[in-house]
Design a protein around this motif. Structure first.
Motif, PDB file in Angstrom:
ATOM      1  N   ASP A 460     -23.886  -7.328  32.661  1.00  0.00           N
ATOM      2  CA  ASP A 460     -23.936  -8.738  32.348  1.00  0.00           C
ATOM      3  C   ASP A 460     -25.225  -9.265  32.981  1.00  0.00           C
ATOM      4  O   ASP A 460     -25.958  -8.541  33.658  1.00  0.00           O
ATOM      5  CB  ASP A 460     -22.692  -9.488  32.822  1.00  0.00           C
ATOM      6  CG  ASP A 460     -22.626  -9.661  34.329  1.00  0.00           C
ATOM      7  OD1 ASP A 460     -23.476  -9.100  35.063  1.00  0.00           O
ATOM      8  OD2 ASP A 460     -21.711 -10.360  34.788  1.00  0.00           O
ATOM      9  N   ASP A 461     -25.533 -10.540  32.735  1.00  0.00           N
ATOM     10  CA  ASP A 461     -26.813 -11.083  33.192  1.00  0.00           C
ATOM     11  C   ASP A 461     -26.960 -10.995  34.705  1.00  0.00           C
ATOM     12  O   ASP A 461     -28.049 -10.715  35.220  1.00  0.00           O
ATOM     13  CB  ASP A 461     -26.949 -12.543  32.741  1.00  0.00           C
ATOM     14  CG  ASP A 461     -27.220 -12.649  31.254  1.00  0.00           C
ATOM     15  OD1 ASP A 461     -27.580 -11.621  30.651  1.00  0.00           O
ATOM     16  OD2 ASP A 461     -27.047 -13.753  30.706  1.00  0.00           O
ATOM     17  N   THR A 462     -25.868 -11.255  35.429  1.00  0.00           N
ATOM     18  CA  THR A 462     -25.957 -11.268  36.892  1.00  0.00           C
ATOM     19  C   THR A 462     -26.404  -9.925  37.435  1.00  0.00           C
ATOM     20  O   THR A 462     -27.318  -9.839  38.273  1.00  0.00           O
ATOM     21  CB  THR A 462     -24.594 -11.640  37.502  1.00  0.00           C
ATOM     22  OG1 THR A 462     -24.219 -12.941  37.055  1.00  0.00           O
ATOM     23  CG2 THR A 462     -24.647 -11.631  39.027  1.00  0.00           C
ATOM     24  N   LEU A 463     -25.802  -8.859  36.951  1.00  0.00           N
ATOM     25  CA  LEU A 463     -26.119  -7.538  37.489  1.00  0.00           C
ATOM     26  C   LEU A 463     -27.511  -7.083  37.060  1.00  0.00           C
ATOM     27  O   LEU A 463     -28.276  -6.540  37.864  1.00  0.00           O
ATOM     28  CB  LEU A 463     -25.057  -6.531  37.049  1.00  0.00           C
ATOM     29  CG  LEU A 463     -25.098  -5.171  37.735  1.00  0.00           C
ATOM     30  CD1 LEU A 463     -25.088  -5.305  39.240  1.00  0.00           C
ATOM     31  CD2 LEU A 463     -23.931  -4.308  37.271  1.00  0.00           C
ATOM     32  N   LEU A 464     -27.875  -7.309  35.794  1.00  0.00           N
ATOM     33  CA  LEU A 464     -29.198  -6.894  35.340  1.00  0.00           C
ATOM     34  C   LEU A 464     -30.288  -7.691  36.064  1.00  0.00           C
ATOM     35  O   LEU A 464     -31.312  -7.136  36.472  1.00  0.00           O
ATOM     36  CB  LEU A 464     -29.324  -7.066  33.838  1.00  0.00           C
ATOM     37  CG  LEU A 464     -30.620  -6.536  33.202  1.00  0.00           C
ATOM     38  CD1 LEU A 464     -30.878  -5.088  33.604  1.00  0.00           C
ATOM     39  CD2 LEU A 464     -30.579  -6.676  31.696  1.00  0.00           C
ATOM     40  N   ASN A 465     -30.054  -8.973  36.258  1.00  0.00           N
ATOM     41  CA  ASN A 465     -31.031  -9.785  36.998  1.00  0.00           C
ATOM     42  C   ASN A 465     -31.190  -9.272  38.427  1.00  0.00           C
ATOM     43  O   ASN A 465     -32.290  -9.299  38.988  1.00  0.00           O
ATOM     44  CB  ASN A 465     -30.607 -11.247  37.015  1.00  0.00           C
ATOM     45  CG  ASN A 465     -30.724 -11.895  35.649  1.00  0.00           C
ATOM     46  OD1 ASN A 465     -31.399 -11.375  34.764  1.00  0.00           O
ATOM     47  ND2 ASN A 465     -30.055 -13.015  35.461  1.00  0.00           N
ATOM     48  N   ALA A 466     -30.077  -8.820  39.019  1.00  0.00           N
ATOM     49  CA  ALA A 466     -30.151  -8.288  40.382  1.00  0.00           C
ATOM     50  C   ALA A 466     -31.005  -7.028  40.432  1.00  0.00           C
ATOM     51  O   ALA A 466     -31.815  -6.844  41.352  1.00  0.00           O
ATOM     52  CB  ALA A 466     -28.747  -8.004  40.905  1.00  0.00           C
ATOM     53  N   VAL A 467     -30.859  -6.152  39.439  1.00  0.00           N
ATOM     54  CA  VAL A 467     -31.654  -4.918  39.420  1.00  0.00           C
ATOM     55  C   VAL A 467     -33.129  -5.252  39.207  1.00  0.00           C
ATOM     56  O   VAL A 467     -34.009  -4.653  39.834  1.00  0.00           O
ATOM     57  CB  VAL A 467     -31.151  -3.962  38.326  1.00  0.00           C
ATOM     58  CG1 VAL A 467     -32.000  -2.701  38.280  1.00  0.00           C
ATOM     59  CG2 VAL A 467     -29.697  -3.592  38.578  1.00  0.00           C
TER      60      VAL A 467
END
Length: 604
Positions: A460-467
């Motif tokens: 989801d956006d949160t996890l991809l943004n974190a990476v």
């Protein structure tokens, strides 16, 4: 109220003892009363000298009704283990002992009944009973000698029950509900009623719940609640409860269904287990009957080793790590053994040697599961999933084991990620973006979809943004790129500078296709320049400077309002090829608007 089940061999006085203690008749069926034999579950209750109420679930003792007995024992926290003085320990005594051990019931009493019939045997029978219970959780429980006929020992039994119940761990009053149904019936004018033992959580009128059974899940709501024949607006644990439901019928509800808080429980069709009692799992038949709560469900067995196996159920069940199961051979009336659930969402095992490797992993899983192991195994997991498994509380800390989050696990929004996995993902993403930038400096960057496919994770956006942040990358327009990459135009830099110089002198003199070709500016170079904020591209391959809309508005404001397209073209000193896309662009930004088919005006 506390709930206690009886257990023991047939005709050892379980129902007679419940009648003597409560003054109520636990046998509900006419056939039971005619034969003097308990066939199904019976229920009764009474106050204790301590002031607490106790409810009894009276279970059948005959071997033919072992399934009914297990449905009665499944949800209760304590048991009265009954052995008659005149007969002593019998075959079904051992079956009930094995069932109690499999269920992990640790609290209760030994009750030697019919003391008036064989007073001389009481001491020997009690000694034999303690010997048979040695090695189980009931080995050291108090013992009481009674006669339901004379009343001897009943008051002592009431006092001892009070002490046992006072030592029970406090149930969870708040939180999710899982209520195993043991009976369903219809009340005229009210509809479907289900009964069971509420072991945790609180039920209240108008609660919205879900019924999980052999059929598809059904949404229901609580019309009314009763306990001990009295209505209650809400009921907490541990109590016998009758729940009047909207949204279902008694015919649709069955023993073994579970009434649950919607979305709060994982629903499992496959689980991995650890043997807790009984025989080696490699000796299990291919099919077993599995008892959990009041449910009995056939399951296929795949042993991994003596202590671990996988069960594939014929229907889904609301289970969490730590749940206790009773395993029974369909061809036998005896208990095969007990097991504890380790994993309710186990991985597929398709490669050669996967079963052996997975067995070694299961050896490391502690009883009840472990949040850190789940995160390590999956790489990344939503905290809500861990909460449904019961591995973390409803409000886990942001970081650090002392706050409810295991060491070496990092938190990003509602995701928990194993730190080495995050490092590996960030390095892989960084390498991919750098490689693309090296091979194609004018590329917009790596698309988010390509990044998700590269990392092989459900994003989801949160996890991809974190990476992306961990990799030190930038994002724009759905693309991931090196920091500052958008401002680098490489070989196209000189051509874009020439174009800028031309448009500064004549802002609306957009170059033709041949002009762009002569400058070696193709679609890739123009897209890179636009991402860098150097040019603006309008419909119809019109290329201008980003300042062109503001300059156009200054000129259009001098016109009498409303104005025509021809008037706008003349004011801008350009062609219809440029004027029309520019006016449509201004419309889209809300700076101008159409008045009719041929006129526009500036929006004040």
């Amino acid at each position: 109220m506390y709930v206690v089940a009886t257990a023991g061999h047939v005709d050892h006085g379980k129902s007679t003892l419940v009648r003597a203690l409560t003054g109520m008749e636990p046998d509900r069926w006419a056939e039971e009363k005619r034969r003097g034999l308990t066939i199904d579950l019976g229920f009764a209750w009474t106050p204790l000298p301590s002031g607490e109420d106790v409810a009894f679930v009276d279970v059948p003792g005959h071997e033919r009704f072992l399934g009914n007995m297990l449905a009665g024992l499944g949800p209760v926290p304590a048991v009265c283990f009954i052995v008659a003085a005149d007969e002593g320990w019998q075959a079904q005594s051992a079956d009930h002992r094995d069932a109690i051990a499999a269920l992990g019931i640790e609290h209760g009493l030994i009750v030697i009944t019919k003391a008036d019939r064989a007073p001389e045997r009481v001491d020997a029978v009690l000694a034999q009973t303690r010997a048979e219970l040695d090695g189980t959780a009931l080995a050291g429980v108090p013992a009481v000698v009674v006669s339901a006929v004379t009343g001897a020992g009943l008051q002592d039994l009431r006092h001892q029950l009070g002490r046992v119940l006072a030592a029970l761990p406090a149930p969870a009053v708040a939180g999710r509900v899982r209520f195993w149904v043991d009976r369903s019936f219809t009340v005229k004018g009210s509809g479907a009623v289900v009964t069971g033992t509420l072991t945790a959580g609180t039920l209240a009128e108008n609660d919205r719940l879900e019924v999980l059974g052999a059929d598809s899940p059904r949404a229901v709501s609580v019309r009314a609640l009763h306990s001990r024949n009295r209505p209650h607006p809400s009921i907490g644990p541990t109590q016998r409860v009758a729940v009047n439901l909207r949204g279902t019928t008694a015919e649709e509800s069955h023993r073994g269904d579970a009434l649950v808080t919607p979305g709060a429980w994982p629903v499992a069709g496959v689980v991995d287990i650890r043997r807790t009692t009984g025989a080696d799992l490699t000796e299990a038949p291919g099919q077993l009957l599995v008892h959990i709560g009041t449910a009995t469900v056939p399951a296929h067995v795949r042993p991994f080793n003596a202590g671990h196996a996988r069960l594939v159920f014929e229907r889904n069940l609301p289970l969490v790590p730590g749940d206790r199961l009773v395993l029974r051979d369909p061809g036998s009336r005896a208990v095969f053994g007990g097991a504890q659930v380790l994993d309710v969402d186990p991985p597929e095992l398709t490669r050669r040697g996967a079963g052996t490797r997975h067995a070694a992993y299961l050896e490391t899983v502690p009883d009840g599961g472990d949040a850190r192991l789940e995160v390590v195994r999956r790489g990344a997991v939503r905290v809500g999933f861990l909460q449904r498994l019961g591995l973390v509380g409803p409000e886990p800390g942001a970081s650090g084991e002392e706050n409810g989050n295991p060491a070496n696990v990092r938190v990003f929004g509602d995701w928990w990620v194993h730190a080495p996995v995050m490092d590996r993902w960030a390095a892989r993403l960084r390498d991919a973006v750098e490689s693309l930038a090296g091979s194609d400096p004018l590329a917009a960057g790596l698309s988010r979809g390509a990044a998700a496919a590269l990392l092989e994770v459900d994003w989801d956006d949160t996890l991809l943004n974190a990476v992306v942040a961990e990799a030190g990358m930038e994002q724009q327009g759905g693309y991931i790129r090196l920091p500052g990459q958008g401002a680098v135009l490489g070989p196209a830099e000189q051509a874009i500078a020439t174009l800028e110089h031309r448009l500064l002198a004549h802002p609306f003199d957009a170059p033709e296709g041949d002009d762009l070709t002569a400058l070696n500016l193709g679609a890739k170079e123009l897209a890179a320049a636009e991402r860098a904020g150097r040019i603006l591209r309008l419909d119809g391959s019109v290329v201008l400077l980003p300042t062109a809309p503001a300059l156009a508005m200054r000129e259009l404001a001098r016109l009498e309002q409303p104005f025509t397209t021809s008037q706008a073209r003349q004011a801008l000193g350009t062609s219809r090829r440029v004027a029309i896309p520019m006016l449509e662009h201004l419309d889209s930004r809300g700076w101008t608007r159409r008045v009719d088919g041929s006129h526009r005006e500036i929006v004040r």
